[in-house]
Enzyme design. Structure first.
Site, PDB file in Angstrom:
ATOM      1  N   HIS A 171       0.916  -1.075  -0.075  1.00 22.28           N
ATOM      2  CA  HIS A 171      -0.215  -0.086   0.136  1.00 22.28           C
ATOM      3  C   HIS A 171       0.819   1.307  -0.112  1.00 22.28           C
ATOM      4  O   HIS A 171       1.568   1.629   0.955  1.00 22.28           O
ATOM      5  CB  HIS A 171      -0.868   0.063   1.299  1.00 22.28           C
ATOM      6  CG  HIS A 171      -1.866   1.052   1.194  1.00 22.28           C
ATOM      7  ND1 HIS A 171      -2.000   2.042   2.326  1.00 22.28           N
ATOM      8  CD2 HIS A 171      -2.878   1.471   0.496  1.00 22.28           C
ATOM      9  CE1 HIS A 171      -2.801   2.881   2.093  1.00 22.28           C
ATOM     10  NE2 HIS A 171      -3.563   2.581   1.127  1.00 22.28           N
ATOM     11  N   HIS A 175      -1.994   9.843  -1.348  1.00 27.04           N
ATOM     12  CA  HIS A 175      -3.195   9.099  -0.720  1.00 27.04           C
ATOM     13  C   HIS A 175      -4.211  10.205  -0.264  1.00 27.04           C
ATOM     14  O   HIS A 175      -5.610   9.822  -0.512  1.00 27.04           O
ATOM     15  CB  HIS A 175      -2.595   8.462   0.330  1.00 27.04           C
ATOM     16  CG  HIS A 175      -3.751   7.608   1.113  1.00 27.04           C
ATOM     17  ND1 HIS A 175      -4.421   8.071   2.143  1.00 27.04           N
ATOM     18  CD2 HIS A 175      -4.206   6.374   0.903  1.00 27.04           C
ATOM     19  CE1 HIS A 175      -5.385   7.146   2.612  1.00 27.04           C
ATOM     20  NE2 HIS A 175      -4.949   6.095   1.951  1.00 27.04           N
TER      21      HIS A 175
END
Length: 270
Positions: free
Chosen positions: A38, A82
């Site tokens: 991630h 993000h």
């Protein structure tokens, strides 16, 4: 008998609503057998923070797939970042879309010398060495965001799929790039300090799948028993992706419930 007919009607309606794409699903095998880092293989306290070029390079070096988050700058340039705001990752005020790409280069990621990377530069660095899961962040018109992101992606020769929390972004790919594997991101949005909105409720229970027709469901692993996720996986056979797993214990707990795993902050025992 009337009650039975009514129950059957609503059950069929529900199944039609949550049904993912059944026919013409692209080949999933290139994505299988990998763990997905991630934001890259990162350390936010070190020199390779999340969604940085160095974090991506480290993931590639160890053979991990990568999940990366893409959004648009003020001048409509896709970058990898993000959060909606700059506060956590850069210590700044405002959002990515408040700044041009050139202006964003004044910020550093966490305490490192790394800067917010261009999406195209990230793709060029990976260069097809590992599969990618590209999350499209929607903070404005989904059509506009998808068009700019896809203009970069369609030149990429490596293996990738796309996912989004926004069903209309997934739908855009259904209509315009049907050969690309696409996924619906979802979670249970109930929190003590947050009342779930109607739109969140629809995504929570995957009730807009009839619009998006996703090929996979990427669900918060903490809510793995969500009924709609289970229906998509076990009734319709959709690929099931777990996010975001942060320990070996969490991974072990949900191995049998998902097909692919997006992980962060640890190196899994394979």
């Amino acid at each position: 008998m009337i009650l039975g007919i009514i129950i059957t009607f609503f059950l069929v309606l529900y199944l039609l609503a949550v049904m993912p794409r059944i026919f013409g699903v692209p080949d999933k095998t290139p994505f299988q057998g990998k763990f997905y880092a991630h934001g890259g293989l990162h350390d936010n306290a070190g020199e390779a923070p999340e969604n940085s070029m160095l974090a991506f390079r480290r993931a590639v070096g160890l053979g991990y797939g990568i999940e990366m988050d893409v959004q648009l700058t003020k001048d409509r340039i896709p970058v990898v970042f993000h959060d909606e705001t700059l506060k956590r990752a850069c210590g700044g005020e405002g959002t990515v879309r408040d700044f041009t790409y050139k202006e964003l280069q004044e910020f550093r990621l966490f305490d490192s010398e790394q800067r917010i990377p261009l999406f195209v530069d990230s793709l060029n660095m990976v260069n097809g060495q590992v599969p990618l899961i590209v999350e499209i962040k929607i903070h404005e018109n989904p059509k506009v965001v998808c068009e700019f992101v896809d203009a970069v992606l369609k030149e990429y020769q490596g293996i990738y799929c796309v996912e989004s929390f926004h069903p209309l972004a997934v739908r855009w790919y259904r209509k315009n790039r049907s050969t690309v594997l696409r996924g619906q991101l979802a979670s249970d949005y109930h929190k003590p300090e947050h009342r779930e909105s109607f739109s969140e409720f629809l995504v929570h229970y995957l009730l807009l799948n009839f619009l998006a027709k996703p090929d996979f469901i990427a669900y918060n692993h903490k809510h793995k028993y969500n009924v709609s996720r289970l229906v998509c996986k076990y009734v319709f056979g959709a690929l099931s992706v777990a996010w975001t797993i942060r320990s070996q214990n969490e991974l072990d707990d949900c191995r049998k419930d998902f097909d692919l795993f997006i992980m962060e902050g640890f190196t899994p025992n394979e």
